[in-house]
Design an enzyme around this catalytic site. Sequence first.
Site, short mmCIF file in Angstrom:
data_model
loop_
_atom_site.label_atom_id
_atom_site.label_comp_id
_atom_site.label_asym_id
_atom_site.label_seq_id
_atom_site.Cartn_x
_atom_site.Cartn_y
_atom_site.Cartn_z
N LYS A 26 0.86 -1.18 0.00
CA LYS A 26 0.00 0.00 0.00
C LYS A 26 0.89 1.23 0.00
O LYS A 26 1.66 1.46 0.93
CB LYS A 26 -0.90 0.00 1.23
CG LYS A 26 -1.79 1.23 1.32
CD LYS A 26 -2.74 1.16 2.48
CE LYS A 26 -3.60 2.39 2.56
NZ LYS A 26 -4.51 2.36 3.71
N LYS A 42 -2.10 -1.49 -3.90
CA LYS A 42 -2.97 -0.32 -3.84
C LYS A 42 -2.14 0.95 -3.89
O LYS A 42 -1.15 1.02 -3.15
CB LYS A 42 -3.74 -0.37 -2.51
CG LYS A 42 -4.63 0.79 -2.26
CD LYS A 42 -5.25 0.70 -0.91
CE LYS A 42 -5.95 2.01 -0.64
NZ LYS A 42 -6.32 2.15 0.72
C1 PBG Z 1 -7.63 3.21 5.34
C2 PBG Z 1 -7.85 3.20 3.87
C3 PBG Z 1 -7.64 4.22 2.92
C4 PBG Z 1 -8.12 3.73 1.71
C5 PBG Z 1 -8.60 2.45 1.95
N1 PBG Z 1 -8.39 2.14 3.28
C6 PBG Z 1 -7.13 5.59 3.07
C7 PBG Z 1 -5.75 5.89 3.44
O1 PBG Z 1 -4.89 5.01 3.64
O2 PBG Z 1 -5.50 7.08 3.57
C8 PBG Z 1 -8.15 4.48 0.40
C9 PBG Z 1 -9.13 3.99 -0.60
C10 PBG Z 1 -9.42 4.92 -1.72
O3 PBG Z 1 -8.77 5.95 -1.94
O4 PBG Z 1 -10.35 4.60 -2.48
N2 PBG Z 1 -6.35 3.16 5.77
#
Ligand code: PBG
Length: 330
Positions: free
Chosen positions: A201, A254
Amino acid sequence: MNFPIYRPRRLRKNEHIRRLVRETTLSVDDLILPLFVCPGENVKKPINSMPGNFQLSIDKLVEEVKEVAELNIPGVILFGIPETKDEIGTSGYAHDGIIQSAIKAIKAAKPDTLVITDVCMCEYTSHGHCGFIKKDPLSGKLDVDNDETLKLLVKEALSHAEAGADIVAPSDMMDGRVKLIREALDENGHDNLPIMAYSAKYSSSFYGPFRDAAESPPSFGNRKTYQMDPGNTDEAIREVAQDIEEGADIVMVKPALPYLDIIRRVKDNFDYPIAAYNVSGEFSMIKAAAQNGWLDEKGTALESLSSIKRAGADMILTYWAKDAAKWLQE
Ligand code: PBG
């Protein structure tokens, strides 16, 4: 000119031949819809930065989930907007928290719905960070403390499992969380509950619209001390390898579109199911362009989703899941 060479164009001239030789086919079976749950009743509040998406109270969420099932979409992933937030994200692991209550309501109304839950603290902490905040003894700066956060994540994952979640998906990027969540699930009788780990991520600006939707922007600093640096790819392989070793059943990359190379590398390196998150920014930029008449939404969305699949994803979390399910049936 008449040279007896291979001519790739021969196979492009007829729609049916194109169908026969197509290497990647997007299907409704690949899709997971993210949904945002909020307190209250009869609430369906549009998310301005993500047209067509809403914060839904539990009654409305249940209606939405029924529609998702009618469209034959395999599953949903839930994000919570809690009533209250505090320093340690108590509402994230409360037994009557928003997600826990939402799971129970969905399971009561439609037991066969596949419910995935996002396991993270950022939606539930007053400071908006993904974990427990401590002053770093060396730099003096406030930062998320990895090991203290693990305890909270384990509690959160367990509370989701107890409420009836079918898959838990830790998205916090703390080191070692998959192992501890796996152990806690096993010890409490949830040994058949899979973990979908947000393994690679990245610290991405493409999450902007989501942070509005989930009301979870960090109130100070950013997430660079725990999410991955966009320049890295070997590190993604190490993250994925570690999560698999710790017991992840599905690994996630992601965002998706700016990281197709990472999806492909993970696919080539591991024989493991890969999820890709087509995040809010990837969705909203096409939506905005389409609303301006600059892009064709259906064409660009389906092409984006196909690219993610072509890169190697087995499943895609996408805000287009419902539209795509309809488009694919046309
Ligand atoms: C929570 C999380 C996030 C997203 C999914 N789970 C936000 C982040 O890490 O700031 C982002 C999903 C999206 O942008 O569609 N940690």
